[in-house]
Each structure stands twice: as structure tokens, then as C-alpha cells.
Design a protein around this motif. Structure first.
Motif, short mmCIF file in Angstrom:
data_model
loop_
_atom_site.label_atom_id
_atom_site.label_comp_id
_atom_site.label_asym_id
_atom_site.label_seq_id
_atom_site.Cartn_x
_atom_site.Cartn_y
_atom_site.Cartn_z
N GLN A 34 131.85 71.48 -59.28
CA GLN A 34 131.23 71.46 -60.61
C GLN A 34 130.59 70.11 -60.91
OE1 GLN A 34 133.28 72.97 -64.00
NE2 GLN A 34 133.59 74.97 -63.11
N GLY A 35 129.88 69.56 -59.94
CA GLY A 35 129.12 68.35 -60.15
C GLY A 35 129.89 67.07 -59.91
N ALA A 36 131.20 67.12 -59.74
CA ALA A 36 131.98 65.90 -59.51
C ALA A 36 131.86 65.48 -58.06
CB ALA A 36 133.44 66.14 -59.87
N ALA A 37 131.82 64.16 -57.82
CA ALA A 37 131.74 63.65 -56.46
C ALA A 37 133.09 63.70 -55.75
CB ALA A 37 131.20 62.22 -56.46
N VAL A 38 134.18 63.54 -56.51
CA VAL A 38 135.53 63.55 -55.96
C VAL A 38 136.39 64.46 -56.83
CG1 VAL A 38 137.55 62.17 -55.36
CG2 VAL A 38 135.26 61.19 -55.11
N VAL A 39 137.17 65.33 -56.19
CA VAL A 39 138.05 66.26 -56.90
C VAL A 39 139.42 66.22 -56.24
CG1 VAL A 39 138.53 68.72 -57.27
CG2 VAL A 39 136.28 67.81 -57.79
N ALA A 40 140.48 66.27 -57.05
CA ALA A 40 141.84 66.37 -56.53
C ALA A 40 142.32 67.82 -56.70
CB ALA A 40 142.77 65.42 -57.27
N ASN A 41 142.94 68.36 -55.67
CA ASN A 41 143.46 69.72 -55.69
C ASN A 41 144.97 69.66 -55.54
OD1 ASN A 41 143.57 72.56 -55.64
ND2 ASN A 41 143.49 72.57 -53.40
N VAL A 42 145.70 70.14 -56.54
CA VAL A 42 147.16 70.16 -56.52
C VAL A 42 147.61 71.51 -55.98
CG1 VAL A 42 149.26 69.96 -57.89
CG2 VAL A 42 147.27 68.58 -58.48
N VAL A 43 148.24 71.49 -54.82
CA VAL A 43 148.73 72.72 -54.19
C VAL A 43 150.21 72.86 -54.51
CG1 VAL A 43 149.02 73.98 -52.03
CG2 VAL A 43 147.02 72.50 -52.36
N LEU A 44 150.60 73.98 -55.13
CA LEU A 44 151.97 74.18 -55.58
C LEU A 44 152.80 74.90 -54.52
CD1 LEU A 44 151.24 75.34 -59.25
CD2 LEU A 44 151.57 73.01 -58.38
N VAL A 45 154.10 74.61 -54.53
CA VAL A 45 155.01 75.34 -53.65
C VAL A 45 155.13 76.77 -54.15
CG1 VAL A 45 156.30 73.24 -53.13
CG2 VAL A 45 157.06 74.71 -55.00
N GLN A 91 123.51 67.01 -52.84
CA GLN A 91 124.44 65.93 -52.50
C GLN A 91 124.72 65.96 -51.00
OE1 GLN A 91 127.79 64.47 -55.01
NE2 GLN A 91 129.09 65.38 -53.43
N ALA A 92 124.77 64.78 -50.40
CA ALA A 92 125.11 64.63 -48.99
C ALA A 92 126.25 63.64 -48.87
CB ALA A 92 123.90 64.15 -48.19
N THR A 93 127.25 64.00 -48.06
CA THR A 93 128.40 63.14 -47.81
C THR A 93 128.52 62.90 -46.32
OG1 THR A 93 129.54 64.05 -49.74
CG2 THR A 93 130.88 62.86 -48.15
N ARG A 99 123.44 61.46 -54.09
CA ARG A 99 123.29 62.62 -54.98
C ARG A 99 122.01 62.49 -55.79
NH1 ARG A 99 125.38 63.69 -60.54
NH2 ARG A 99 126.25 61.57 -60.51
N ALA A 100 121.31 63.61 -55.94
CA ALA A 100 120.15 63.71 -56.84
C ALA A 100 120.37 64.94 -57.70
CB ALA A 100 118.86 63.82 -56.05
N GLU A 101 120.20 64.77 -59.02
CA GLU A 101 120.54 65.86 -59.92
C GLU A 101 119.70 65.79 -61.19
OE1 GLU A 101 124.53 68.02 -61.77
OE2 GLU A 101 124.70 66.12 -60.68
N ARG A 102 119.41 66.95 -61.72
CA ARG A 102 118.75 67.09 -63.01
C ARG A 102 119.80 67.52 -64.02
NH1 ARG A 102 114.09 65.78 -65.98
NH2 ARG A 102 113.40 67.55 -67.26
N GLU A 103 120.02 66.69 -65.05
CA GLU A 103 121.04 66.97 -66.05
C GLU A 103 120.38 67.20 -67.41
OE1 GLU A 103 123.40 63.47 -65.87
OE2 GLU A 103 124.52 64.09 -64.10
N ILE A 160 119.53 59.70 -59.71
CA ILE A 160 119.73 59.45 -58.28
C ILE A 160 120.90 58.49 -58.14
CG2 ILE A 160 118.74 58.53 -56.15
CD1 ILE A 160 116.01 59.28 -57.19
N GLU A 161 121.85 58.82 -57.27
CA GLU A 161 123.07 58.03 -57.13
C GLU A 161 123.41 57.85 -55.66
OE1 GLU A 161 126.99 58.66 -59.52
OE2 GLU A 161 127.24 59.78 -57.63
N ALA A 162 123.88 56.65 -55.31
CA ALA A 162 124.35 56.37 -53.95
C ALA A 162 125.68 55.63 -54.03
CB ALA A 162 123.33 55.52 -53.19
N LEU A 163 126.61 56.00 -53.14
CA LEU A 163 127.94 55.40 -53.15
C LEU A 163 128.38 55.09 -51.73
CD1 LEU A 163 131.10 56.31 -55.13
CD2 LEU A 163 131.21 56.48 -52.64
N TYR A 164 129.06 53.95 -51.57
CA TYR A 164 129.71 53.61 -50.31
C TYR A 164 131.19 53.37 -50.60
CZ TYR A 164 131.56 50.80 -46.48
OH TYR A 164 132.35 50.32 -45.48
N GLU A 165 132.07 54.01 -49.80
CA GLU A 165 133.51 53.87 -49.98
C GLU A 165 134.15 53.39 -48.68
OE1 GLU A 165 136.71 57.17 -49.73
OE2 GLU A 165 136.09 57.14 -51.85
#
Length: 692
Positions: free
Chosen positions: A136-147, A434-436, A448-452, A487-492
Motif C-alpha cells: 500500500q505504498g509503504a517502502a518498508v512493512v513489518a508482518n507479525v506472524v502469529l502462532v 518502485q525498484a529494490t 520510487r516514482a509516484e503520483r500522489e 521521486i525518491e531514492a534510498l540507500y540502506e
């Protein structure tokens, strides 16, 4: 409006066709290759997904899934924006078992707070997208997997805010949760009784002539108090070969605040302001998901929200009284359908649509000494019917590269009735690419390039007040949303097991910037002032300090530089966006001791510049000294947590400088300047959490 309805109906038709034509589970949450107990080894396999098992968090002894999320290296929790109309972008950047929470009023941090840490199998950090995951447009997402085993938790929480003047503000809360496989039931209730914000403070207001001479000195005495009660409930069960989740929220919020202004020297009269407000909100949501086959799934969400608010603001000065009152009801109805399909492991396709109806019915009145004063758009009902269709494709051609292509097409019609009768229709395509790229272990690049497209705030269509300075704003029916090409660019770079450093650069062009403009009758109001641009540079660092001699300690720092430019509608000069900060920063430190039995830390916001607001007859420069808060936490046993927070440690000042002109500031000189500073007291908050 009728055109918008027809277009929205067409959007639903487009949605229904692929849902019926295809058969087939949403892809399971991505599992990176490599040992799941070591995040760096997974990254060494050049995967965009890092996996953190409970052993990773053991030294912190987390109570809840929220505690675990807050300790993810290189991740900042976003709870979304419940005021956003529709579901897209409203639920933050955390998934639960690969799905977003289906509620808007029940924020994602509250959802995570009700999940016990013992019920979490692992947390997946998805960077830059992954097949089968709705980013949904986020660059980073956390997914909580439940037992999937049975987990039951009962929690009682109590807290007490204490202030130097002896004022006490208690808080209470209780919750219950039970999970077994896909079945789930939750309930929670909380209440805050007579608490405060930094709206309780003392200070001064001073006015100066254009030459700098003091012409008035006044004392300020501010007081505020708020109360709320909130209840939530969730039940999830199997239905018709799928899962049905029902969630409900009901809450009440009340607030009172006053401002005493006492003239000590110079001309002028004392005045007293009082504001009171009450708000009730409710929500009912249903989400049904069903696997169509091993590679496809369908999700259908229906949501109904309702709210009612009453407000009154009184100003008394030299025997004269002005009153601004407002009463409003609001509602939102949403239906959203999503079809997800994995034709092969490297590919994921998602398509769907959403229809939402929103309404705000507001009646406002303003009077001086009992005489009504007409306001632009004082009583207005605003209605919007939105339809959106969307599709996106995620492709991972090899473990080093993930590509995401998507487009959303929004169709909306907004109508106004009452003091203003008019309607508008909009059609906005919103493409995203978006390219990673993860070329080496611990290194990742994202582009990332996006029209908002922004959303219009319904409150801007109707009149409002800023009672603090005695100003009333008119409503403006001629608003258009701003449109941004970004237009956005990130280095991690990841290092030292938990260390992360990243740099982000953004540049954007903005059409129809939303700001304040002059309205008929001498009022200011929100409107469009033309096109502009902004650029930002952000640096972030998460630094584990074990190798530097501080066991269990972490340091987080962020700095952001921003530059924006738009043409002022009055003067024709170039200036920054309203409220835009040129520089911002923060510094957080925490340390776990004795295997998580003790922990302590602090957070410090090190920026002062809060930007400027530009009105027709005024420029306001905001001021806020850095905020600092500290905490210490003790866990004498696994089922009991005691925590002490200390707020406003530095006893900071905040306020603004107003430059008031004799008339419109493009043709008039400065009449006087006004400096306002207030100082809120320090506070402590003692809380206890007991699980059963």
C-alpha cells in the motif's frame, strides 16, 4: 455528482469481473531462505525480507507485539491516518498474518498492544516489496506472524499522571484476548479521567511597535483537561470456506480549556477565553477472506463509521462577549474488494476496487454581544462519493531485485448544500513504480516514482475559529486537492547485527498547493495558491552499543533537511510552504539490563524551527524548544511490569511570533509584532501492567 455516481458504479463493475472470472490462497507470508534465527544470514542470501524470531527479542522481555515492533532495527512504526477517507493508507505499515487491520478507528498500535509477545511466532521485515504482500505504498512493512496454538491473555492496567501543583490524572484499562488458529476473540476498555496536555501552562504575551519598543506586556495562564472512554471488540470465525472478522469501536472524548490574559503594562484590556467540546464516535467493520486455490485469494471489507461533535468557544473582554459554536455529524461507508493471485513464485498480482461515501453536516454560528455575525459557509453539508480501482504487479526476477508496478484511478464527486450549493467531480490516475536492489549482504537501494493526490479536508469547507488569538476563518467551497509527483531514492546499510544507517533523498512537484487565501468579508480561509516544489534529505542511524562497551544499549538518531518553494498569493514572492520546517532531528537512547528485568532510556527532539504560517494580514513564526522525555521500567516477574515516565524534562518553552500588518500584507506596513511564550510543567506517569 450524478456523474461521479455513474463512474463509481463502473468501478465496482470492473472489480467484480476479475473476482468472478478467476479461481484460486493469497501467497503465504514470504519466508526468506537461510536460518530464520539470524537476520544477517538471511540478508546474506540477498533477500528483501528479514526474519526476527522471538529469540531476537529475548533480552528485552517484551510484553506485547508492539514492544517487538518498536525494537525492529531500521523500522519506524506508522499508525496510518484514520482521518483519510477510504481504507488505502489509513492503516499504517504493519500487517498481521499478511493482512492489514480492518479497522480505522482501532489504530494499529492498539491492535499490536493486545497481542501478547508469547503469541508471536516471528516478525518479518519486508523492505521494498515482496510477492504476495500488500505494501500500500509503504517502502518498508513489518508482518507479525502469529502462532496457531491456543493463547489466552487477560490484562489489567492502571496509571497515574502527577503534576507539580498536585493535580492527578488516573488512567484505567483492561483487555482480554484468545486466539486458536484462525479463531480469535478480543475485548478491551480504557478510560482517562481528568488528564492534561501541554495546554496547561503559564507564560506571557508581549507586543512591540515596528521600531521594537515594548507597547504591551501581558501574563498568560492556560489550563486544560480531557477525559475519554473507549471500548473495542473483535471476533473472527470461519464462514463459507473463509474467515470472517468483525470489529467494533465505541468512544467518547471530552475537552475543556481556558486562557486568561492579564494586561500588566500598556494599553488593552484583560480577556478570558474558554473552549469546550464533546465527541462521540463509533465504528463497525467486517472483513471476509477466502482462499480460492493455493495461489489466489479474495478479500471483501465493509466498514461503517459515525461521529458527532459539539463545540463552543467564548471570549470575554471589557464587558463584551463573542461566542463561536459548532455542531456537526459525520459518517463514512466503505466497501472494498481485493483479488490476489500468485501465478508463480517470482510474480504476484493484485487488483480490486473501493467505493466510499463520506458526509459532514456542520452548523456554525458566531455572535458578538448577542448580535449574529454572518460567516462564509457557516452551515454546510458536504458529501463525497469516491470510487477507486487499482492494480499492481510485484516481480522478483532474482533474489537481488524486486520490481513493483501499480496504478490507482480515483473518481470522486463532492457536493455541498446549505449556505453553498455546488458540486465538483474529479478523476485522478495515481501510478507508482518502485525498484529494490540488494546487490551485497547488508546493502540495499530503493528507488520510487509516484503520483500522489491529497484529500480535501471537509472542515475547510465550513467556518472555524482560532479562539487563542480571537480569529475566525471562513469556509471555502472552491477547494481542489493538491497533486504531487514524487521521486525518491534510498540507500540502506545494515551492520553489527542490529545496526542500520540509511539516507533518503526526495524531490517533488506539487500542483494546487493548499494554503490560506483571502475570502469575502475580510476573512481568511483555506484555498489553492498555485504550484510549488519541495526537496528533502533524511539521514537515520540505529547504533547498537554493545561493541562500544554498553551492553544492551541502542542509540537512534534522525536528521531531516527540507526545502520547499511556492509563490505567495499576496506578495508574489517565493517562500516556503505553510508550516514547513527547514530542519528536524531526534535522538533516542534505551538500554536493557539484567536480561530485560530493568530498562531505561530517553528521547530528545533537537529541533526548534517549526515553520511559518502566512495569513492575509499576518505572518506567524512558530517556536518550540526541544522536547525531552525519560523512562525507567522494572519487570519483577513475567506477568508484572512497572514503568515510570518523566515528561517535559527540559521545561521547554513554546509559542510563536506574530507579525501583524495594518491591512493586507502586500500593501500595508507592519502595525506591531507579538511574541507569545508558554511553559508547561513537568509531569510524571506511573503505570502498572498485570497479566493473568
Amino acid at each position: 455528482m450524478h456523474k461521479a455516481i455513474r463512474l463509481a458504479s463502473a468501478a465496482l463493475g470492473v472489480l467484480a469481473t476479475p473476482a468472478l472470472a478467476q479461481t484460486g490462497s493469497v501467497a503465504q507470508a514470504p519466508v526468506a531462505t537461510g536460518p530464520v534465527s539470524d537476520a544477517l544470514e538471511i540478508d546474506a542470501a540477498r533477500q528483501g525480507v528479514l526474519i526476527f524470531e522471538p529469540a531476537f527479542f529475548a533480552d528485552q522481555r517484551p510484553n506485547t507485539a508492539l514492544d517487538m515492533i518498536n525494537r525492529l532495527p531500521g523500522f519506524s512504526l506508522s499508525t496510518g491516518d484514520s482521518s483519510t477517507r477510504g481504507l488505502a493508507g489509513a492503516t499504517g505499515n504493519v500487517l498481521i498474518n499478511g493482512q492489514r487491520p480492518s479497522s480505522k478507528s482501532d489504530s494499529v498500535d492498539d491492535v499490536l498492544r493486545r497481542i501478547p509477545a508469547a503469541g508471536v511466532e516471528r516478525v518479518e521485515l519486508i523492505r521494498g516489496g515482496a510477492p504476495g504482500i500488500d505494501m500500500q505504498g509503504a517502502a518498508v512493512v513489518a508482518n507479525v506472524v502469529l502462532v496457531r496454538t491456543v493463547t489466552v491473555e487477560r490484562v489489567i492496567e492502571g496509571g497515574l499522571y502527577a503534576y507539580p501543583d498536585g493535580y492527578l490524572g488516573p488512567t484505567l484499562g483492561a483487555s482480554y484476548s484468545r486466539r486458536e488458529g484462525d479463531d480469535q476473540i478480543e475485548g478491551a476498555i480504557s478510560a482517562t479521567i481528568n488528564d492534561r496536555t501541554d495546554g496547561t501552562a503559564t507564560g506571557f504575551r508581549r507586543r512591540y511597535s515596528p521600531t521594537g519598543a515594548l507597547i504591551q506586556n501581558a501574563d498568560l495562564d492556560l489550563w486544560d483537561e480531557y477525559r475519554n472512554v473507549r471500548a473495542t471488540g473483535v471476533i473472527q470465525r470461519g464462514l463459507a470456506g473463509g474467515r470472517l472478522r468483525i470489529n467494533g469501536v465505541l468512544g467518547w472524548f471530552g475537552n475543556d480549556n481556558t486562557q486568561d490574559l492579564l494586561i500588566r503594562t500598556g494599553p488593552g484590556t484583560d480577556n478570558f477565553n474558554r473552549e469546550t467540546s464533546e465527541e462521540i464516535e463509533g465504528e463497525l467493520g467486517l472483513t471476509w477472506t477466502r482462499d480460492l486455490d493455493t495461489r489466489s485469494a479474495f478479500e471483501l471489507t465493509a466498514l461503517q463509521r459515525w461521529g458527532e461533535e459539539d463545540y463552543r468557544g467564548d471570549t470575554l473582554s471589557a464587558g463584551e462577549e463573542s461566542v463561536f459554536s459548532s455542531s456537526s455529524t459525520s459518517g463514512e461507508s466503505i466497501v472494498r474488494g481485493v483479488l490476489r493471485h500468485r501465478p508463480s513464485d517470482p510474480w504476484a498480482i493484485e487488483t480490486g476496487g473501493e467505493v466510499a461515501y463520506n458526509a459532514l453536516d456542520s452548523t456554525n454560528a458566531y455572535e458578538e454581544n448577542g448580535v449574529a455575525v454572518p460567516l462564509p459557509s457557516a452551515s454546510v453539508k458536504v458529501e463525497e462519493l469516491r470510487g477507486e480501482i487499482f492494480g499492481q504487479t510485484t516481480w522478483r526476477p532474482d533474489p537481488t531485485l524486486t520490481l513493483e508496478f501499480g496504478i490507482r484511478v480515483e473518481v470522486s464527486g463532492i457536493s455541498q448544500s446549505g449556505d453553498s450549493d455546488r458540486s465538483k467531480s474529479f478523476v485522478y490516475p495515481k501510478p507508482r513504480v518502485q525498484a529494490t536492489w540488494t546487490p551485497w549482504a547488508g546493502h540495499q537501494f530503493r528507488v520510487r516514482a509516484e503520483r500522489e493526490v491529497g484529500q480535501l479536508d471537509f472542515d475547510d469547507f465550513v467556518a472555524s475559529t482560532d479562539i487563542e488569538v480571537g480569529q475566525v476563518e471562513g469556509g471555502n467551497p472552491d477547494l481542489e486537492p493538491d497533486k504531487t509527483t514524487l521521486i525518491e531514492a534510498l540507500y540502506e546499510r545494515r551492520f553489527w547485527d542490529e545496526g542500520v544507517v540509511d539516507a533518503t533523498v526526495q524531490h517533488a512537484r506539487v500542483e494546487d498547493v493548499v494554503d490560506l487565501i483571502p475570502l469575502a468579508g475580510g476573512f481568511d480561509g483555506v484555498g489553492n495558491i498555485g504550484d510549488g516544489s519541495f526537496s528533502t534529505l533524511r539521514l537515520r542511524l540505529t547504533l547498537p552499543l554493545d561493541r562500544l562497551g554498553l551492553s544492551g544499549a541502542r542509540l537512534f538518531g534522525r536528521t531531516t533537511w527540507a526545502r520547499s518553494e511556492v509563490t505567495d498569493p499576496l506578495t508574489g514572492d517565493k517562500r516556503r510552504f505553510d508550516g514547513d520546517q527547514a530542519f528536524g532531528c531526534e535522538l533516542n537512547f534505551n538500554q536493557d539490563l539484567a536480561g530485560g528485568k530493568w530498562s531505561w532510556g530517553f528521547e530528545h527532539g533537537c529541533n526548534v524551527d517549526k515553520g511559518r504560517a502566512f495569513r492575509v494580514r499576518e505572518v506567524r513564526a512558530f517556536h518550540e524548544e526541544p522536547i525531552m522525555e525519560a523512562f525507567v521500567q522494572w519487570k519483577p516477574s513475567d506477568d508484572l511490569t512497572l514503568r515510570l515516565d518523566v515528561g517535559n524534562v527540559t521545561d521547554r518553552d513554546q509559542g510563536y511570533d506574530r507579525f501583524i500588518y495594518a491591512g493586507p500584507r502586500d500593501v500595508s506596513p507592519v502595525a506591531f509584532t507579538e511574541t507569545r511564550r508558554t511553559n508547561a510543567s513537568r509531569w510524571v506517569y506511573l503505570q502498572a501492567r498485570k497479566t493473568f
